[in-house]
Write an enzyme that holds these catalytic residues in place. Structure first.
Site, PDB file in Angstrom:
ATOM      1  N   GLY A  91      -6.013 -57.661  90.838  1.00  0.00           N
ATOM      2  CA  GLY A  91      -6.145 -57.266  92.238  1.00  0.00           C
ATOM      3  C   GLY A  91      -7.537 -57.546  92.792  1.00  0.00           C
ATOM      4  N   ARG A  92      -8.477 -57.780  91.888  1.00  0.00           N
ATOM      5  CA  ARG A  92      -9.837 -58.062  92.367  1.00  0.00           C
ATOM      6  C   ARG A  92     -10.577 -58.994  91.405  1.00  0.00           C
ATOM      7  NH1 ARG A  92     -13.209 -52.549  91.167  1.00  0.00           N
ATOM      8  NH2 ARG A  92     -12.002 -51.818  89.419  1.00  0.00           N
ATOM      9  N   LYS A 107     -15.160 -60.658  88.738  1.00  0.00           N
ATOM     10  CA  LYS A 107     -14.551 -59.361  89.062  1.00  0.00           C
ATOM     11  C   LYS A 107     -15.198 -58.807  90.324  1.00  0.00           C
ATOM     12  CE  LYS A 107     -13.182 -54.930  87.093  1.00  0.00           C
ATOM     13  NZ  LYS A 107     -13.009 -54.192  85.850  1.00  0.00           N
ATOM     14  N   GLY A 120     -10.085 -55.453  96.851  1.00  0.00           N
ATOM     15  CA  GLY A 120     -10.505 -56.645  96.109  1.00  0.00           C
ATOM     16  C   GLY A 120     -11.958 -56.624  95.665  1.00  0.00           C
ATOM     17  N   ARG A 177      -2.709 -59.782  78.831  1.00  0.00           N
ATOM     18  CA  ARG A 177      -2.655 -58.360  78.465  1.00  0.00           C
ATOM     19  C   ARG A 177      -1.271 -58.020  77.927  1.00  0.00           C
ATOM     20  NH1 ARG A 177      -6.472 -56.387  82.551  1.00  0.00           N
ATOM     21  NH2 ARG A 177      -7.650 -58.249  83.101  1.00  0.00           N
ATOM     22  N   ASP A 246      -1.854 -52.437  80.746  1.00  0.00           N
ATOM     23  CA  ASP A 246      -2.471 -53.564  81.461  1.00  0.00           C
ATOM     24  C   ASP A 246      -3.953 -53.676  81.107  1.00  0.00           C
ATOM     25  OD1 ASP A 246      -2.101 -51.055  83.083  1.00  0.00           O
ATOM     26  OD2 ASP A 246      -3.655 -51.978  84.290  1.00  0.00           O
ATOM     27  N   ASN A 247      -4.486 -52.673  80.433  1.00  0.00           N
ATOM     28  CA  ASN A 247      -5.882 -52.741  79.987  1.00  0.00           C
ATOM     29  C   ASN A 247      -5.970 -52.954  78.477  1.00  0.00           C
ATOM     30  OD1 ASN A 247      -6.814 -52.382  82.584  1.00  0.00           O
ATOM     31  ND2 ASN A 247      -7.007 -50.167  82.389  1.00  0.00           N
ATOM     32  N   ASP A 256     -11.629 -54.304  80.354  1.00  0.00           N
ATOM     33  CA  ASP A 256     -11.530 -53.479  81.570  1.00  0.00           C
ATOM     34  C   ASP A 256     -12.190 -52.110  81.430  1.00  0.00           C
ATOM     35  OD1 ASP A 256     -10.271 -55.587  82.722  1.00  0.00           O
ATOM     36  OD2 ASP A 256      -8.461 -54.511  83.313  1.00  0.00           O
TER      37      ASP A 256
HETATM   38  P1  AMP Z   1      -7.908 -50.859  86.500  1.00  0.00           P
HETATM   39  O1  AMP Z   1      -7.380 -49.539  86.065  1.00  0.00           O
HETATM   40  O2  AMP Z   1      -9.261 -50.841  87.151  1.00  0.00           O
HETATM   41  O3  AMP Z   1      -7.871 -51.849  85.390  1.00  0.00           O
HETATM   42  O4  AMP Z   1      -6.953 -51.386  87.672  1.00  0.00           O
HETATM   43  C1  AMP Z   1      -5.553 -51.241  87.705  1.00  0.00           C
HETATM   44  C2  AMP Z   1      -4.978 -52.215  88.710  1.00  0.00           C
HETATM   45  O5  AMP Z   1      -5.506 -51.965  90.010  1.00  0.00           O
HETATM   46  C3  AMP Z   1      -5.258 -53.680  88.419  1.00  0.00           C
HETATM   47  O6  AMP Z   1      -4.146 -54.397  88.834  1.00  0.00           O
HETATM   48  C4  AMP Z   1      -6.453 -53.952  89.279  1.00  0.00           C
HETATM   49  O7  AMP Z   1      -6.582 -55.322  89.593  1.00  0.00           O
HETATM   50  C5  AMP Z   1      -6.162 -53.138  90.508  1.00  0.00           C
HETATM   51  N1  AMP Z   1      -7.374 -52.728  91.250  1.00  0.00           N
HETATM   52  C6  AMP Z   1      -8.312 -51.828  90.878  1.00  0.00           C
HETATM   53  N2  AMP Z   1      -9.264 -51.714  91.814  1.00  0.00           N
HETATM   54  C7  AMP Z   1      -8.950 -52.561  92.816  1.00  0.00           C
HETATM   55  C8  AMP Z   1      -9.538 -52.904  94.073  1.00  0.00           C
HETATM   56  N3  AMP Z   1     -10.657 -52.324  94.501  1.00  0.00           N
HETATM   57  N4  AMP Z   1      -8.916 -53.839  94.816  1.00  0.00           N
HETATM   58  C9  AMP Z   1      -7.789 -54.413  94.415  1.00  0.00           C
HETATM   59  N5  AMP Z   1      -7.174 -54.129  93.255  1.00  0.00           N
HETATM   60  C10 AMP Z   1      -7.734 -53.213  92.452  1.00  0.00           C
HETATM   61 MG    MG Z   2      -7.367 -53.248  84.491  1.00  0.00          MG
END
Ligand code: AMP
Ligand code: MG
Length: 479
Positions: A91-92, A107, A120, A177, A246-247, A256
């Site tokens: 997502g980012r 990132k 993002g 992942r 996913d992590n 992550d």
């Molecule tokens: P994370 O737990 O940080 O690994 O994120 C879980 C999901 O949310 C993943 O698909 C990330 O890409 C998405 N995500 C987290 N923060 C953001 C953000 N600020 N903008 C877009 N997607 C995000």
């Molecule tokens: Mg993640």
């Protein structure tokens, strides 16, 4: 070789287009360089000073491309806190391509197809954390994604308050992942599972190519690598905080970094993630969580591999690997060379006494690494002395069975018990300085990240005791 002269390839884009979406980064405003890692650059074959590379900031900011780079976001899903979360994806994070076996990724580089409600972006605070801990885990000998450069900017990003946007250029041999497989199982595109497995074998398990039962063996490797990494986490007191599937990297490395923490006082039920109300990802539960995640990976792979066979491998490989690695490290931490069947009891007894003693986990082992029989040198760092005192009695008896001279034992212990560990209170101080424009502490922390077992007389301020109010605090997920 100069960083900006690298030529990338994009093998992931040879997969079917359902695996990714092409996307252009959205550069940050007024980007500036904060820190670079020459050590990570070596992985790419880059030996010229990154700080002198005039194109570095533009490349990390996504406004300029390396030759051959085609930018894309990867699609995946995952189980978050035990529940299937549907389609997630980068997502980012925006991928640039691959060189020397390392996939480059930005990132915080802007919106993608998978951003959902997110913006993002990544803020400076969380980017400093990810940048430093990636390199610190490497310094501790724990498999991890790496960080090559960190840039800051003047772009405002809304979190609990306004913060500034930043980007970390991350490196990893793979960004696949567990959740990448889960996505293609959930959509019923089972031919894609095989396509992905072939890609993963090529990228991460090339030694298995051409073997019989290659997919089952791939699963076995994932189980083994994951068990090794988690055993190392437990040995240094690392709490990841968000062990969603996913992590979980497909090659078992740590990936992550969010609300992670290294234990201050040894508390095995410590929960570093503020949003983890039930403590699912608490420190003591990490081995069980990893196993649960591996079970769900097996479910995702079951259209192409017999589930029962994977289940058997999970039983045969996970726990024995975990215990073997963990026990070996703990013996090394205690300076025990000879094998003794009671050693397991010795260090489980130690963990019980540490819990009761209210003592810093890292500092305890570092002090023990020069223990010469003067108990007060250890007891003085414990709030409750009696438990540690009793355990030291057991330890002294055990040491009588060792043949290595004390000085040699100390030498070995100092090489496995880190002095410098990336504690949250120190990180927080570095972040607050950085938010004021002073990046010196970030760069000091990078120096000790690579050599956590050495003495750094000029950088002693990075091991100051944790203030009571900051001990084992919980961290927000906001990043
Ligand atoms: P994370 O737990 O940080 O690994 O994120 C879980 C999901 O949310 C993943 O698909 C990330 O890409 C998405 N995500 C987290 N923060 C953001 C953000 N600020 N903008 C877009 N997607 C995000
Ligand atoms: Mg993640």
């Amino acid at each position: 070789m100069k960083f900006s002269n690298l030529k990338l390839s994009t093998p992931y884009l040879k997969l079917d287009s359902v695996f990714y979406t092409k996307v252009e980064p959205t550069p940050l405003e007024k980007p500036f360089l904060i820190s670079t890692s020459a050590n990570a650059a070596k992985l790419l074959g880059v030996d010229e000073d990154l700080n002198l590379d005039e194109a570095l900031v533009a490349i990390v900011n996504g406004s300029q491309k390396l030759e051959g780079s085609e930018t894309f976001a990867m699609c995946y899903s995952g189980h978050q806190f035990g529940h299937f979360a549907g389609r997630l994806g980068d997502g980012r994070a925006i991928n640039l391509g691959k060189v020397n076996g390392q996939n480059l990724q930005l990132k915080g580089a802007g919106l993608t197809e998978y951003s959902r409600q997110g913006d993002g972006r990544a803020v400076l605070r969380s980017s400093i954390r990810e940048y430093l801990v990636s390199e610190a885990m490497f310094g501790l000998g724990i498999a991890t994604t790496r960080a090559l450069a960190l840039i800051g900017s003047e772009t405002d990003v809304a979190r609990e308050r306004w913060e500034k946007g930043a980007i970390v250029l991350r490196l990893s041999p793979t960004w696949v992942r567990f959740g990448t497989f889960e996505y293609f199982n959930s959509t019923g595109e089972h031919t894609k599972l095989k396509e992905l497995a072939d890609y993963v074998i090529e990228e991460s398990f090339a030694h298995l190519k051409g073997q019989e039962d290659v997919y089952l063996k791939m699963y076995g490797e994932i189980v083994k690598n994951t068990a090794v990494t988690i055993a190392k986490w437990q040995s240094v007191g690392f709490n990841h905080g968000v062990m969603n599937t996913d992590n979980m990297s497909i090659d078992g490395r740590t990936i992550d970094y969010g609300p992670f923490a290294f234990l201050d006082d040894y508390k095995k039920e410590y929960i570093c993630n503020h949003t983890d109300r039930d403590g699912q990802y608490r420190f003591s539960n990490q081995p069980a969580t990893a196993r649960w995640n591996l079970e769900h990976l097996a479910v995702a792979l079951s259209p192409m591999i017999h589930y029962e066979l994977m289940d058997e491998i999970l039983d045969d490989v996970f726990r024995p690997t975990y215990e073997k690695v963990y026990n070996k490290i703990m013996c090394e931490k205690l300076g025990l060379q000879s094998e003794d069947k009671e050693d397991k009891d010795l260090f489980y007894e130690l963990l019980r006494s540490l819990e009761l003693a209210n003592v810093d986990y890292t500092l305890f082992f570092r002090k023990l690494s020069s223990y010469d029989g003067d108990r007060s040198s250890i007891l003085d760092i414990c709030v409750n002395r009696e438990y540690t005192d009793k355990w030291l009695g057991m330890y002294e008896l055990r040491l009588e069975k060792e043949e290595l001279p004390t000085s040699k034992r100390h030498e070995k212990m100092l090489k496995v018990n880190p002095k410098y560990i990336l504690k949250n209170h120190i990180l927080q101080e570095a972040i607050e300085k950085a938010q004021e424009g002073d990046f010196s502490m970030v760069n000091d922390l990078l120096i000790v990240a690579y050599k956590p077992f050495d003495e750094h007389p000029d950088l002693e301020y990075l091991v100051k005791p944790v203030p009571m109010s900051a001990k084992n605090i919980k961290l927000s997920c906001s990043s």
